[in-house]
Design a protein around this motif. Structure first.
Motif, PDB file in Angstrom:
ATOM      1  N   LEU A   1      -7.500  -0.589  -8.895  1.00 16.66           N
ATOM      2  CA  LEU A   1      -6.281  -1.406  -8.963  1.00 16.66           C
ATOM      3  C   LEU A   1      -5.715  -1.653  -7.567  1.00 16.66           C
ATOM      4  CD1 LEU A   1      -4.301  -0.096 -12.043  1.00 16.66           C
ATOM      5  CD2 LEU A   1      -5.202  -2.391 -11.655  1.00 16.66           C
ATOM      6  N   GLY A   2      -5.629  -0.570  -6.793  1.00 16.94           N
ATOM      7  CA  GLY A   2      -5.081  -0.693  -5.445  1.00 16.94           C
ATOM      8  C   GLY A   2      -5.911  -1.657  -4.612  1.00 16.94           C
ATOM      9  N   TYR A   3      -7.223  -1.523  -4.736  1.00 13.65           N
ATOM     10  CA  TYR A   3      -8.094  -2.384  -3.936  1.00 13.65           C
ATOM     11  C   TYR A   3      -8.006  -3.841  -4.371  1.00 13.65           C
ATOM     12  CZ  TYR A   3     -12.066  -4.447  -1.687  1.00 13.65           C
ATOM     13  OH  TYR A   3     -12.835  -5.256  -0.928  1.00 13.65           O
TER      14      TYR A   3
ATOM     15  N   ALA B   1       0.833  -1.201   0.000  1.00 14.40           N
ATOM     16  CA  ALA B   1       0.000   0.000   0.000  1.00 14.40           C
ATOM     17  C   ALA B   1       0.873   1.259   0.000  1.00 14.40           C
ATOM     18  CB  ALA B   1      -0.916  -0.004   1.217  1.00 14.40           C
ATOM     19  N   PHE B   2       1.947   1.250   0.799  1.00 17.50           N
ATOM     20  CA  PHE B   2       2.856   2.406   0.816  1.00 17.50           C
ATOM     21  C   PHE B   2       3.541   2.578  -0.532  1.00 17.50           C
ATOM     22  CE2 PHE B   2       2.968   2.131   5.588  1.00 17.50           C
ATOM     23  CZ  PHE B   2       2.469   3.405   5.777  1.00 17.50           C
TER      24      PHE B   2
ATOM     25  N   GLU C   1      -3.584 -13.981   3.057  1.00 18.76           N
ATOM     26  CA  GLU C   1      -3.579 -13.938   4.514  1.00 18.76           C
ATOM     27  C   GLU C   1      -4.532 -14.985   5.099  1.00 18.76           C
ATOM     28  OE1 GLU C   1      -4.498 -10.018   5.787  1.00 18.76           O
ATOM     29  OE2 GLU C   1      -3.412 -10.213   7.671  1.00 18.76           O
ATOM     30  N   ARG C   2      -5.718 -15.049   4.522  1.00 20.86           N
ATOM     31  CA  ARG C   2      -6.719 -15.964   5.049  1.00 20.86           C
ATOM     32  C   ARG C   2      -6.273 -17.415   4.872  1.00 20.86           C
ATOM     33  NH1 ARG C   2     -11.402 -17.055   2.227  1.00 20.86           N
ATOM     34  NH2 ARG C   2     -10.494 -15.618   0.847  1.00 20.86           N
ATOM     35  N   ARG C   3      -5.762 -17.695   3.648  1.00 22.87           N
ATOM     36  CA  ARG C   3      -5.290 -19.059   3.383  1.00 22.87           C
ATOM     37  C   ARG C   3      -4.171 -19.458   4.339  1.00 22.87           C
ATOM     38  NH1 ARG C   3      -5.659 -19.719  -2.512  1.00 22.87           N
ATOM     39  NH2 ARG C   3      -7.887 -19.918  -2.862  1.00 22.87           N
ATOM     40  N   LEU C   4      -3.239 -18.530   4.535  1.00 26.04           N
ATOM     41  CA  LEU C   4      -2.109 -18.835   5.412  1.00 26.04           C
ATOM     42  C   LEU C   4      -2.591 -19.116   6.824  1.00 26.04           C
ATOM     43  CD1 LEU C   4       0.625 -16.286   4.325  1.00 26.04           C
ATOM     44  CD2 LEU C   4       0.810 -18.758   4.317  1.00 26.04           C
TER      45      LEU C   4
ATOM     46  N   ASP D   1      -4.794  -5.319  -2.968  1.00 30.06           N
ATOM     47  CA  ASP D   1      -4.860  -5.394  -1.511  1.00 30.06           C
ATOM     48  C   ASP D   1      -5.961  -6.340  -1.047  1.00 30.06           C
ATOM     49  OD1 ASP D   1      -4.114  -3.971   1.159  1.00 30.06           O
ATOM     50  OD2 ASP D   1      -6.309  -4.009   1.097  1.00 30.06           O
ATOM     51  N   GLY D   2      -7.161  -6.089  -1.578  1.00 31.22           N
ATOM     52  CA  GLY D   2      -8.322  -6.818  -1.065  1.00 31.22           C
ATOM     53  C   GLY D   2      -8.404  -8.236  -1.586  1.00 31.22           C
ATOM     54  N   LEU D   3      -8.027  -8.429  -2.840  1.00 35.76           N
ATOM     55  CA  LEU D   3      -8.188  -9.770  -3.387  1.00 35.76           C
ATOM     56  C   LEU D   3      -6.946 -10.618  -3.150  1.00 35.76           C
ATOM     57  CD1 LEU D   3     -10.176  -8.963  -6.642  1.00 35.76           C
ATOM     58  CD2 LEU D   3     -10.989  -9.545  -4.357  1.00 35.76           C
ATOM     59  N   ILE D   4      -5.791 -10.115  -3.613  1.00 32.54           N
ATOM     60  CA  ILE D   4      -4.594 -10.954  -3.542  1.00 32.54           C
ATOM     61  C   ILE D   4      -4.103 -11.100  -2.106  1.00 32.54           C
ATOM     62  CG2 ILE D   4      -2.220 -11.227  -4.314  1.00 32.54           C
ATOM     63  CD1 ILE D   4      -3.016  -9.806  -6.878  1.00 32.54           C
TER      64      ILE D   4
END
Ligand SMILES: Nc1ncnc2c1ncn2[C@@H]1O[C@H](COP(=O)(O)OP(=O)(O)O)[C@@H](O)[C@H]1O
Ligand SMILES: [Mg+2]
Lengths: 252, 310
Positions: A227-229, A183-184, A240-243, A232-235
């Motif tokens: 694009l940003g979302y 994001a940064f 994170e959830r899978r891990l 961030d939101g999909l990938i």
């Protein structure tokens, strides 16, 4: 599904208010374009390929700059987290540097590299390096100690211990920081592109301003948000959830 | 594949020479076809597989003072012996195993393996952690293969051994599953296969079956006993379940609570294979338990005291 329905209603309402305000002509259309004006700008931008090129150039810079900062950040984070001296000195410096908005690196980048691609990448790197470093450092601290012990017990040591055990074991704890780093990097890159004007979405935004084309300005802003979302939101969030599921950190 | 013929010594060294009182309570005749050791002493001195020489270890507690977790422990484990260590929770059993595995440096004393002092981890001593420590980012097969990879075993041999050990623990079908997809008993078996695949001389097991239901546990007891008698490995098995210790061990070592010391040792001379429910196992366990009761009470008191402070 209920949440999706709410979102549909919300965005429809937003579009409706926008349409009404535009129709009322409180402000002139070149300052406050109607939704269909922005739609046109989007269509035109993709039709004459300028948006495609902008996206491609920006994403390429992102990938290069971000990859660089991940590699460097991991090395730095590892060094800081495994050495008491570095943690107390360099670690503190890194945290304090985080208060520096990445746009502040632009003058330095221009003087060092001129108005070049390198300068843009440098700004992206500086924008995300710190959060990746800090994420790596935190990740190694949060990681359950058992994995390192199990690795050593099974004969791993040195670089192999790091690469095959410590790094994968700390993944669920660093992915959040990686996301923040992305994001940064994304913000820094758009800012840098607005100043350096070397193609890219940032330049398209500035071009809209120069042409007093508010529709294009808003169209590009929408692109940047989407694009940003998406990344961030999909990938990242999926990762994170899978891990977390795989590592047994959430009741699956 | 992994039989260590040099481990199949006839054992001779009497137990507990250095510490504790040897309580040779049980005179059951061993089934020599299964057990590697005749129970009657032979006048031959064998280099212990693992020897602890006056080990002490203290932790820095949160309050800043030092907590003496292990106090002057001396212990010898014969090659091929199945040694069980019992003690109440918090008495230092895990600490002791970590120390033998070389993951935790002692404050004083020496750890000897085959008579030579060791100071770090080594793949001749593999520990199955109380928390297992299986790698969630690897498949079952990947976990079993890990130690061999670190030892640079060739691909073909790794493949063969992964298959062999997964068959041994009845998990062949789950080779490509991830750890979070397995039940507790299955995870336990993966940990066992992962440890065995590195072909250690000494297997260190930390309360491996504590979290399992009775049926699964009994099954794994049988498998472990069979494995041990077939391969002649040395096993040091930690548990807080006295009956389990008597079911499995050639010898049971009792630890005291804070500081952890060796309180007493028991030879178990009951014939194998044994069952948890067997009357003589129960009787033996009862005697061990009598000796352990004080320590359990101390452990409970300490826990309640901790609670009051909070
Ligand atoms: N890393 C550590 N730091 C401080 N104290 C510890 C640590 N590990 C264990 N202890 C303490 O040492 C004692 C023995 O712990 P442990 O070996 O885990 O016991 P057991 O396995 O018999 O339950 C306990 O009182 C525990 O609180
Ligand atoms: Mg324990």
């Amino acid at each position: 599904m209920k949440k999706f329905a709410k979102q549909v209603i919300f965005y429809s309402a937003l579009l409706g208010i926008w349409t009404v305000l535009a129709k009322l002509r409180i402000w002139p259309p070149y300052l406050f374009p109607p939704p269909w004006g922005v739609g046109h700008a989007l269509w035109d931008g993709f039709a004459d390929h300028s948006f495609w090129i902008g996206i491609a150039v920006t994403m390429k810079r992102m990938l290069i700059g971000y990859s660089l900062s991940v590699v460097l950040g991991m090395i730095l984070g590892l060094a800081v987290s495994s050495n008491k001296f570095l943690e107390e000195t360099l670690g503190g410096l890194l945290v304090s540097l985080q208060s520096l908005p990445s746009i502040c690196w632009i003058p330095l980048a221009v003087l060092w590299f001129g108005l070049t691609e390198k300068a843009i990448l440098f700004v992206v790197l500086m924008g995300s390096l710190l959060s990746v470093t800090i994420a790596m450092e935190d990740g190694r601290k949060q990681m359950p100690k058992i994995y390192g012990m199990a690795g050593r017990n099974l004969g791993a040591s040195g670089f192999r211990l790091f690469w095959s055990v410590l790094l994968p074991a700390s993944l669920p704890f660093i992915v959040n920081g990686m996301k923040q780093g992305w994001a940064f990097a994304w913000r820094s890159l758009i800012q840098a592109e607005m100043i350096f004007l070397g193609l890219g979405l940032g330049q398209l935004l500035m071009m809209g301003r120069d042409l007093s084309d508010m529709s294009q300005v808003i169209a590009v802003m929408i692109l940047i948000v989407i694009l940003g979302y998406m990344v961030d939101g999909l990938i990242f969030r999926t990762m994170e959830r899978r891990l977390q599921e795989k590592y047994g950190l959430t009741p699956a | 594949m992994s039989a260590n013929p040099q481990n199949a010594y006839p054992s001779a060294v009497p137990v507990g020479r250095r510490t504790g009182v040897r309580a040779n309570v049980f005179q059951g005749k061993p089934a020599s076809s299964v057990t590697t050791f005749p129970s009657h002493p032979i006048a031959e001195v064998v280099v212990p597989k693992v020897a602890l020489d006056a080990i002490s270890l203290s932790y820095k507690a949160t309050s800043g003072e030092r907590l003496l977790a292990l106090d002057n422990i001396s212990l010898e484990v014969k090659p091929g012996e199945f040694l069980c260590i019992v003690g109440p929770s918090g008495c230092g059993k895990s600490t002791l195993l970590h120390l033998i595995a070389g993951l935790n440096p002692q404050t004083s004393g020496k750890v000897l393996v085959d008579g030579a002092p060791v100071s770090g981890p080594g793949t001749d001593r593999i520990l199955i952690f109380q928390e297992l420590g299986l790698f969630p980012w690897l498949t079952v097969g990947g976990n079993v293969e890990f130690g061999m990879k670190m030892k640079n075993v060739g691909k073909a041999e790794r493949e063969e051994r992964v298959q062999y050990y997964l068959r041994l623990v009845h998990l062949s079908k789950f080779r490509d599953s991830y750890i979070h997809q397995l039940s507790g008993g299955m995870r336990q078996r993966v940990a066992l296969a992962r440890a065995l695949a590195t072909d250690p001389d000494v297997l260190l097991m930390d309360e491996p079956f504590a979290a399992l239901d009775a049926q699964t546990r009994d099954l794994l007891h049988d498998e472990l006993e069979r494995l041990w008698s077939e391969t002649g490995r040395t096993i040091i098995f930690v548990t807080h379940n006295v009956r389990e210790a008597v079911r499995l061990g050639d010898r049971v070592v009792l630890m005291t609570f804070r500081p952890g010391r060796v309180k007493q040792e028991f030879s178990v001379n009951l014939p194998r294979p044994r069952q948890m429910e067997q009357a003589d196992v129960a009787r033996t366990a009862g005697d061990v338990l009598d000796c352990l009761r004080d320590e359990i009470n101390k452990s409970l008191e300490a826990e309640y005291a901790d609670e009051k402070i909070r």
